[in-house]
Design an enzyme around this catalytic site. Sequence first.
Site, PDB file in Angstrom:
ATOM      1  N   GLY A  47       0.826  -1.207   0.000  1.00  0.00           N
ATOM      2  CA  GLY A  47       0.000   0.000   0.000  1.00  0.00           C
ATOM      3  C   GLY A  47       0.859   1.255   0.000  1.00  0.00           C
ATOM      4  N   GLY A  94       2.602  -7.157   2.580  1.00  0.00           N
ATOM      5  CA  GLY A  94       2.748  -8.393   3.363  1.00  0.00           C
ATOM      6  C   GLY A  94       2.239  -9.601   2.583  1.00  0.00           C
TER       7      GLY A  94
HETATM    8  P1  ADP Z   1       3.867  -1.325   2.570  1.00  0.00           P
HETATM    9  O1  ADP Z   1       2.570  -0.630   2.904  1.00  0.00           O
HETATM   10  O2  ADP Z   1       4.417  -0.858   1.270  1.00  0.00           O
HETATM   11  O3  ADP Z   1       3.757  -2.811   2.667  1.00  0.00           O
HETATM   12  P2  ADP Z   1       4.854  -0.877   5.263  1.00  0.00           P
HETATM   13  O4  ADP Z   1       3.447  -0.653   5.684  1.00  0.00           O
HETATM   14  O5  ADP Z   1       5.583  -2.048   5.829  1.00  0.00           O
HETATM   15  O6  ADP Z   1       4.965  -0.887   3.672  1.00  0.00           O
HETATM   16  O7  ADP Z   1       5.740   0.394   5.675  1.00  0.00           O
HETATM   17  C1  ADP Z   1       5.438   1.702   5.224  1.00  0.00           C
HETATM   18  C2  ADP Z   1       5.790   2.739   6.257  1.00  0.00           C
HETATM   19  O8  ADP Z   1       7.100   2.557   6.712  1.00  0.00           O
HETATM   20  C3  ADP Z   1       5.731   4.155   5.711  1.00  0.00           C
HETATM   21  O9  ADP Z   1       4.739   4.854   6.429  1.00  0.00           O
HETATM   22  C4  ADP Z   1       7.142   4.726   6.016  1.00  0.00           C
HETATM   23  O10 ADP Z   1       7.123   6.060   6.464  1.00  0.00           O
HETATM   24  C5  ADP Z   1       7.606   3.804   7.120  1.00  0.00           C
HETATM   25  N1  ADP Z   1       9.074   3.741   7.290  1.00  0.00           N
HETATM   26  C6  ADP Z   1       9.964   3.106   6.518  1.00  0.00           C
HETATM   27  N2  ADP Z   1      11.204   3.272   6.995  1.00  0.00           N
HETATM   28  C7  ADP Z   1      11.108   4.030   8.097  1.00  0.00           C
HETATM   29  C8  ADP Z   1      12.045   4.547   9.048  1.00  0.00           C
HETATM   30  N3  ADP Z   1      13.346   4.320   8.924  1.00  0.00           N
HETATM   31  N4  ADP Z   1      11.569   5.281  10.061  1.00  0.00           N
HETATM   32  C9  ADP Z   1      10.248   5.529  10.165  1.00  0.00           C
HETATM   33  N5  ADP Z   1       9.315   5.077   9.309  1.00  0.00           N
HETATM   34  C10 ADP Z   1       9.737   4.332   8.293  1.00  0.00           C
HETATM   35  C1  3PG Z   2      -1.524  -3.980   4.284  1.00  0.00           C
HETATM   36  O1  3PG Z   2      -1.653  -2.776   4.024  1.00  0.00           O
HETATM   37  O2  3PG Z   2      -0.408  -4.555   4.282  1.00  0.00           O
HETATM   38  C2  3PG Z   2      -2.762  -4.786   4.504  1.00  0.00           C
HETATM   39  O3  3PG Z   2      -3.911  -3.994   4.468  1.00  0.00           O
HETATM   40  C3  3PG Z   2      -2.697  -5.567   5.804  1.00  0.00           C
HETATM   41  O4  3PG Z   2      -2.659  -4.703   6.901  1.00  0.00           O
HETATM   42  P1  3PG Z   2      -2.202  -5.260   8.343  1.00  0.00           P
HETATM   43  O5  3PG Z   2      -0.716  -5.492   8.281  1.00  0.00           O
HETATM   44  O6  3PG Z   2      -2.575  -4.173   9.316  1.00  0.00           O
HETATM   45  O7  3PG Z   2      -2.952  -6.545   8.582  1.00  0.00           O
HETATM   46 MG    MG Z   3       1.608  -0.224   4.720  1.00  0.00          MG
END
Ligand code: ADP
Ligand code: 3PG
Ligand code: MG
Length: 393
Positions: free
Chosen positions: A348, A371
Amino acid sequence: MKRTIRDLAELQGKVVLCRVEFNVPIDEAGRILDATRIIKAIPTIEYLSQKGAKVVLLSHLGRPNGYDIRQSLWPIAVLLMKKIKASVTFCNSVIGDEVKDRINAMKNGDVLLLENVRFYKGESECDMKFAKQIASLGQIFVDDAFGVAHRENASNFGVARLLPNAIGFLMEKELNALTTFMEKPKRPFVAVLGGSKVESKIKILNRFIEVADVLLIGGAMAYAFVSAQGKSTGLLNIQRENVEIAKGILEKAQALGKKILLPVDHACVRESDPKKNVIIVENIVKDMIGYDIGPKTVRLFSDEIAKAGQIFWNGPMGWYENSRFIKGTKGIAEAIAQAKGYTLVGGGDTAAAVNSFGFAKKIDYLSTGGGATMKFIENGSLPAIDVIQEKYI
Ligand code: ADP
Ligand code: 3PG
Ligand code: MG
């Protein structure tokens, strides 16, 4: 092969419960910052509506602890009203008499979005009583929520076990893209991993180190590895368990002769600096806190990306929503956009970042799952999809 909505014969007048993934970034004022996940669910919603179904949409947003107006799906309903070729309304609950009355009042082809399913604690626990209450609202279940298919929640995994079901167009597309990507990986296979959901993602790297040739680790995820190398992470406290997992992955990489590259510099601020100026350091010390990878790391990672046969990326390299910490994520997004190898980017927030930089068209496949894509690469399947009926039975 899973049953898809094309295989559902009689939709006219049926109440179809459709799980979608509307967990999108929304700011304090309720503005949607990236609508990719919503837009990509529209073909399924419109198909069901055009076939005369009464379409009841279910989704989560964020990780609320009980009801929280800031995580209401109402802003998303407003967007759907503008984007969907059908009448769209919103109901501020998920179960109960009001929802039943609203569904009874629906005409064929209407769309009704229910409130955030995570306002109910039965959702994340996959409480089957809650799943039954949801299932009792409709006759057919359609799962188009790829982004949450790695979670056994009540509104996907639970409801699928209670109703005749099928997957939607987006889910089908995501599965096809990932299956092709993993069938015969083009070497070298480079995986770029970051983001902030360290607890739920770090263990999966044990599998990534087996299937990929090179891992490039940035974002908040990297600090567990920095700590595993015996280095300081300044003010950031890393959970002991994650440091142990990181150590195990580093050892496994060495045993398998695989390459893991970690940040060689970091963009930090000092807590003692009232202006909080951004400083680039090779080693994080004392009162510092790191929020992004530094420029040397961007170059190091970009060189690997340029040499890759295929690239997978999930997780921003830093706190990219803050313009002072955008450079790492933007640099890596640019390297991936320019890569010669096949590129699959998911998540996302990662997709939101790529879109905001204007690179989306330069990515071969942009997935709605973060994830979920990682779990699929780990196991070749996802629990919420496993419970969907096969096509020919
Ligand atoms: P995705 O939604 O692409 O799967 P995640 O939800 O795992 O990714 O992580 C996204 C979030 O991680 C973003 O809001 C970003 O600001 C945060 N993030 C990444 N690296 C850092 C960091 N070093 N410190 C704080 N926030 C971070
Ligand atoms: C995501 O943005 O990775 C999915 O909506 C799952 O969210 P969650 O990690 O809070 O279950
Ligand atoms: Mg995310």
